[in-house]
Design a protein around this motif. Sequence first.
Motif, short mmCIF file in Angstrom:
data_model
loop_
_atom_site.label_atom_id
_atom_site.label_comp_id
_atom_site.label_asym_id
_atom_site.label_seq_id
_atom_site.Cartn_x
_atom_site.Cartn_y
_atom_site.Cartn_z
N ILE B 126 29.41 37.97 41.73
CA ILE B 126 29.67 39.02 40.76
C ILE B 126 31.06 39.56 41.01
O ILE B 126 31.43 39.83 42.15
N PRO B 127 31.87 39.69 39.97
CA PRO B 127 33.23 40.20 40.20
C PRO B 127 33.20 41.63 40.73
O PRO B 127 32.36 42.43 40.31
N LEU B 128 34.10 41.91 41.64
CA LEU B 128 34.15 43.24 42.26
C LEU B 128 34.44 44.33 41.25
O LEU B 128 34.09 45.47 41.45
N THR B 129 35.09 43.94 40.15
CA THR B 129 35.46 44.96 39.17
C THR B 129 34.24 45.62 38.55
O THR B 129 34.35 46.70 38.02
N THR B 130 33.07 44.95 38.62
CA THR B 130 31.89 45.59 38.04
C THR B 130 31.48 46.81 38.86
O THR B 130 30.86 47.71 38.35
N LEU B 131 31.84 46.82 40.14
CA LEU B 131 31.41 47.93 41.00
C LEU B 131 32.50 48.97 41.15
O LEU B 131 32.23 50.15 41.14
N SER B 132 33.73 48.51 41.31
CA SER B 132 34.79 49.44 41.68
C SER B 132 35.49 49.96 40.44
O SER B 132 36.09 49.20 39.69
N LEU B 133 35.41 51.26 40.26
CA LEU B 133 36.08 51.87 39.12
C LEU B 133 37.59 51.77 39.29
O LEU B 133 38.33 51.65 38.32
N ILE B 134 38.04 51.81 40.55
CA ILE B 134 39.48 51.73 40.80
C ILE B 134 39.99 50.37 40.33
O ILE B 134 40.99 50.27 39.62
N LEU B 135 39.27 49.33 40.72
CA LEU B 135 39.68 47.98 40.30
C LEU B 135 39.66 47.86 38.79
O LEU B 135 40.54 47.27 38.18
N GLN B 136 38.58 48.45 38.21
CA GLN B 136 38.48 48.37 36.74
C GLN B 136 39.69 48.99 36.08
O GLN B 136 40.25 48.44 35.14
N ARG B 137 40.04 50.18 36.62
CA ARG B 137 41.19 50.89 36.06
C ARG B 137 42.44 50.04 36.18
O ARG B 137 43.23 49.91 35.26
N ARG B 138 42.61 49.46 37.39
CA ARG B 138 43.82 48.67 37.63
C ARG B 138 43.89 47.52 36.62
O ARG B 138 44.93 47.23 36.05
N TRP B 139 42.73 46.92 36.41
CA TRP B 139 42.69 45.80 35.46
C TRP B 139 43.09 46.22 34.07
O TRP B 139 43.92 45.60 33.42
N ARG B 140 42.48 47.33 33.66
CA ARG B 140 42.73 47.78 32.29
C ARG B 140 44.19 48.12 32.09
O ARG B 140 44.79 47.80 31.10
N LYS B 141 44.73 48.78 33.14
CA LYS B 141 46.12 49.18 33.06
C LYS B 141 47.02 47.95 32.94
O LYS B 141 47.91 47.89 32.09
N ALA B 142 46.74 46.98 33.81
CA ALA B 142 47.56 45.78 33.81
C ALA B 142 47.46 45.07 32.46
O ALA B 142 48.44 44.57 31.93
N LYS B 143 46.25 45.11 31.91
CA LYS B 143 46.04 44.44 30.64
C LYS B 143 46.86 45.14 29.55
O LYS B 143 47.47 44.51 28.70
N GLN B 144 46.84 46.47 29.61
CA GLN B 144 47.56 47.25 28.60
C GLN B 144 49.05 46.98 28.66
O GLN B 144 49.70 46.80 27.65
N GLY B 146 50.42 44.48 29.84
CA GLY B 146 50.76 43.08 29.72
C GLY B 146 51.27 42.49 31.02
O GLY B 146 51.93 41.46 31.02
N GLN B 147 50.97 43.18 32.15
CA GLN B 147 51.39 42.65 33.44
C GLN B 147 50.40 41.58 33.88
O GLN B 147 49.30 41.49 33.35
N PRO B 148 50.81 40.77 34.86
CA PRO B 148 49.86 39.77 35.36
C PRO B 148 48.64 40.47 35.95
O PRO B 148 48.78 41.46 36.67
N LEU B 149 47.46 39.97 35.64
CA LEU B 149 46.23 40.61 36.09
C LEU B 149 46.05 40.34 37.58
O LEU B 149 46.35 39.25 38.06
N PRO B 150 45.58 41.36 38.32
CA PRO B 150 45.31 41.13 39.74
C PRO B 150 44.20 40.09 39.90
O PRO B 150 43.37 39.94 39.00
N PRO B 151 44.21 39.39 41.02
CA PRO B 151 43.22 38.33 41.17
C PRO B 151 41.80 38.90 41.15
O PRO B 151 41.54 39.96 41.71
N ALA B 152 40.92 38.22 40.45
CA ALA B 152 39.54 38.68 40.33
C ALA B 152 38.75 38.13 41.51
O ALA B 152 38.59 36.93 41.65
N ARG B 153 38.30 39.04 42.37
CA ARG B 153 37.51 38.60 43.51
C ARG B 153 36.04 38.82 43.22
O ARG B 153 35.67 39.83 42.63
N GLY B 154 35.23 37.87 43.59
CA GLY B 154 33.80 38.00 43.37
C GLY B 154 33.07 38.12 44.69
O GLY B 154 33.62 37.83 45.74
N PHE B 155 31.85 38.57 44.63
CA PHE B 155 31.05 38.61 45.85
C PHE B 155 29.60 38.32 45.51
O PHE B 155 29.16 38.50 44.38
#
Lengths: 313, 746
Positions: B126-144, B146-155
């Motif tokens: 399961i990607p860590l972004t589902t649990l961590s709001l911080i990671l989610q935020r970082r992702w969304r920000k990067a997406k907005q 248009g920066q390269p997305l941080p690597p998606a780590r799963g567990f």
Amino acid sequence: MNPSAAREVFQKIATNISRVIQGHAAPTRKLLAALASGGHVLLEDFPGTGKTTLAKALARSVDAKFKRVQFTPDLLPSDILGVAIFNQLDQQFHFHEGPIFTNILLADEINRASPRTQSALLEAMGEGQVSVDGERRNLADLFFVIATQNPVEFRGTYPLPEAQMDRFAMQFTLGYVQPADEVAVLTAQANNHPLDALASCVTLADVTALKHTAQNIRISDELKRYVVDLVGATRSANGVQLGASPRASIALMKAAQALALFDGLEFVTPEQIQELAVPVIAHRLVMQPQARFSGLTARGVVEDVVKKIKVPA
Amino acid sequence: MKPPPFLLSVTLLFWGWQSDLVLPGALMAVILESALVFRTRWDLSEDDFSKTWSFCSLVLLSAVVYSFTNNEGPSSFATMFDDLSASNQRTATVASARTAAQVIRWLPMIFFPFLAAQTFSTRESIPLTTLSLILQRRWRKAKQLGQPLPPARGFNVGYPYFCAALLSASFHPSEDTSFFWGFCALLMWVLWTQRSRRYGIAVWIVLLAAAGTAGYFGQRSMAGAQAYLTNHLSAQWLANFIRRADDPFQNRTSLGLVGRLKMSDSIVIRLQPETPKNVPAYLREASYRLYRGSTWYSGSSRDYIDSIAEEQPAPSGNWPLLSDKRTASRLNIACYLDGFDKGSPAGLLPLPSGTARLEKLAAYTVDRYAAGSVMAHGPGLVLFDAHYGPGATFDLPSGFGTVTNLRGRRLYEESGLGRFEPHGDWASSNDPPVFVYSYTNEDLAVTPLEAAALDAVVDELKLKGRDQSETLRVLQQFFDNQFKYSMWQSPPRSSNTNQTPLARFLLETRSGHCEYFATATVLLLRRVGIPARYATGYSVHEESGDGYVVRLSDAHAWTLVWDETHKVWNDFDTTPAIWVEAEKKNRSPLRWLKDAWSRFTFEFAKLRNGQGNIRGYLLWIIVPGMVLLLGQIVFRRGRKRRKDKKSDADFLAIWPGLDSDFYQLEKKIAARGVPRSDAEPLNLWLQRVEKSPGMETLREPLRELIKLHYRHRFDPHGLNAAEREKLKAETKRCLELLAQSRSGNS
């Protein structure tokens, strides 16, 4: 004219041009697509890359009237449109047509003329007619403007306003050719300029028929939608102050139709639209100043959009 | 990292065994292992996992709330905020500790949906972004941006869940070592699958056994240390220092305290009379018989304790105090049991005089003390109906009494009301004898220390020889006219330091608060031969809405006088009526705010441990809420999927050619490592396909196929039937070629 005949016309012109301009197959395709779609072309490149030669080669290949106007700061609208001169013999004004009454017009260094003169030309490009002394005069059926401008010099130039850039169907660059091609250019021009030996290969009627055939190239609703999506995406793209207009959509569709004909197809495919997206859309975008300073270019925006929007397949 | 098969189910069973939740444990294990039988897997998106996680978190939150209220949390914290004494703090700590323990025991159940979602999904991690709001935020920000997305780590949820289940199982009630050995076995299982192959199995086993033994003895000595601490440093031992004022056996008065008495005006009792305005003037909590050294004792009454039997069927809430008395009035009383006795909240009930019956009282036990008090063990707050009326009370009638006391023997003997006698078989033992003082009547006992001052007043008022009603009238007048109510006591003059506080009150200052008046009255009455007792409780006088409220500052002391003809105890209050006004002066201007807060906490406490049961309320709120939420998650998903399907259908209707067979081929080629991105047109993709190894044979047929497919898709004229067949056939041929190239490669 059937599509295969039309394609032949295309091929003939392309081959003819390639005798003079080596290693510029892609710009030639675009130029011919613009010619067949009835749009005008703005070539922007450094001096000496062959802009004028390309335009001349095209003009010579077609058995049509060709005029060239060298734009200078003191050029007046009447220098382009024409002027009525009083004839003392019959005591009447006689209109002397300017260089715009032609089939193919090469507007060299268009950004050197004053805005007043530029707009005189651009009006003619948009409407296909000119009004002089209150009299409306139609231009020829085939009226194709190839304007060039050089991006290095700023002193003494009047950059085209964005609204006027929109009148050009396409803007593209030629770029430097490959070393091998450049060698070939040197060889070809060792004795005399190959342009001098270039003979016309198609008639004016051929080109007019070509235009009509291009208009009849089929395009599916799905691809029209794709065109609209591409153009629409530039309006909400990051760093863009003013996106492309519906005029861009129309130009893209028509150019794609012409290019499809050039490729020997009877209908437009997504490849043609993608190929023309940057030359048709990019020059119409007004970038935000901060985006411009951060290195974001209109070209980059359009390339991004093309990469982002799902292509029908 | 995926746990070995069956590990999680066995862990769940172990947890169920340890936590006495065998059935849920077994059920979850079965669900988990059913994944081996049912091969169906759902294609859950990250969003789905995120939702499941939110659901689990909400369940956790609800569990905390439920458990907290279930463990007296709110009431204990409310009490603690009200009164920050050590025992209250301890109660609150115990409540939070219990909550934590209970919730941790539930952890495997709470997070099971998440584990199940992973087990039954097509994903391994399961990607860590589902649990961590911080990671989610970082992702969304990067997406907005248009920066390269941080690597998606799963567990993989497996091992974290395993650890949680073990932690949860460790909060077990059983005292044996089964948890330890089970824990060792499960860890061995895990370590076995992860062991290093560099060393032999023997080494591995020896090391593990050593670790296990060390752990065993370590935890045993820890348990020993803990037992030692609990036995020798128990918090209960600390709590003994804090005796509460509502003690049925003794009441330490503030007599003799100098300076201003500080009284809190927080609301402690709420009354709801049956008929408006019909409330008793006093609510008695206790009465006392012996006065000595500014403390009132229950004297011999302390040995008379009756446990009241609740009326059957058992949780009826009806407690008869006087079974044969008929009563006219009913009063609804709400009060806090803010004492602590034998490990549960307890307190004296404030009752009107002549109470015969208590109804709707949700108490565990109710004890009646002969000294006229009722002690209830129950939840922190009780609401009940008291049936009362004039006439008989449940107090012990005036009469004899004995008291065990060695110290101050002279004082007792000087009172002349009884005598000291050694008690028990003291002659045969080495211990000093225990002397028991027997009164002829405890309710007439007067400390010799106060006798002189009392006699002076008796003489002043010429009380001797008057009859009882006359005496009462004279006393009332005496206190009304010559005494002043005051919360302030000035320091005694240095010349007279031997004077008792009471003598000083009677003869000198003639000013004091209710305890002075009540004590003086009791002793004066006794001095002239009228049996009297000292009563404590509350005075009722403040209306609030259609009921009454009683504040801590309304605490009062008064006198009970024995009516020999009717054989009842009557209330007699000599404190000037002005005292209520005097108390009012001390009120804080922000009292309304405090009252509002009191109302809120009261309503909450009522909800918590009033007549109803908070568990019921909470379960009724939480369970439908959770079901609704789950339904929302599931159905919204369904709706979304349906909507997606619909828009797909629209799409099919609008765009022709999406039924092309070519897509099968595209999928197959994508599976062979040349996937096409969304924005890549087919011809560009074809160029990549041609370049990839093993696809060379496909070049020409594929080109033709794409041409055909394009006509099908983008030519408004479309294909005719024959061409459509050809498209199908060509696709088939390409598929075959692809299969051949694959077998050729392998």
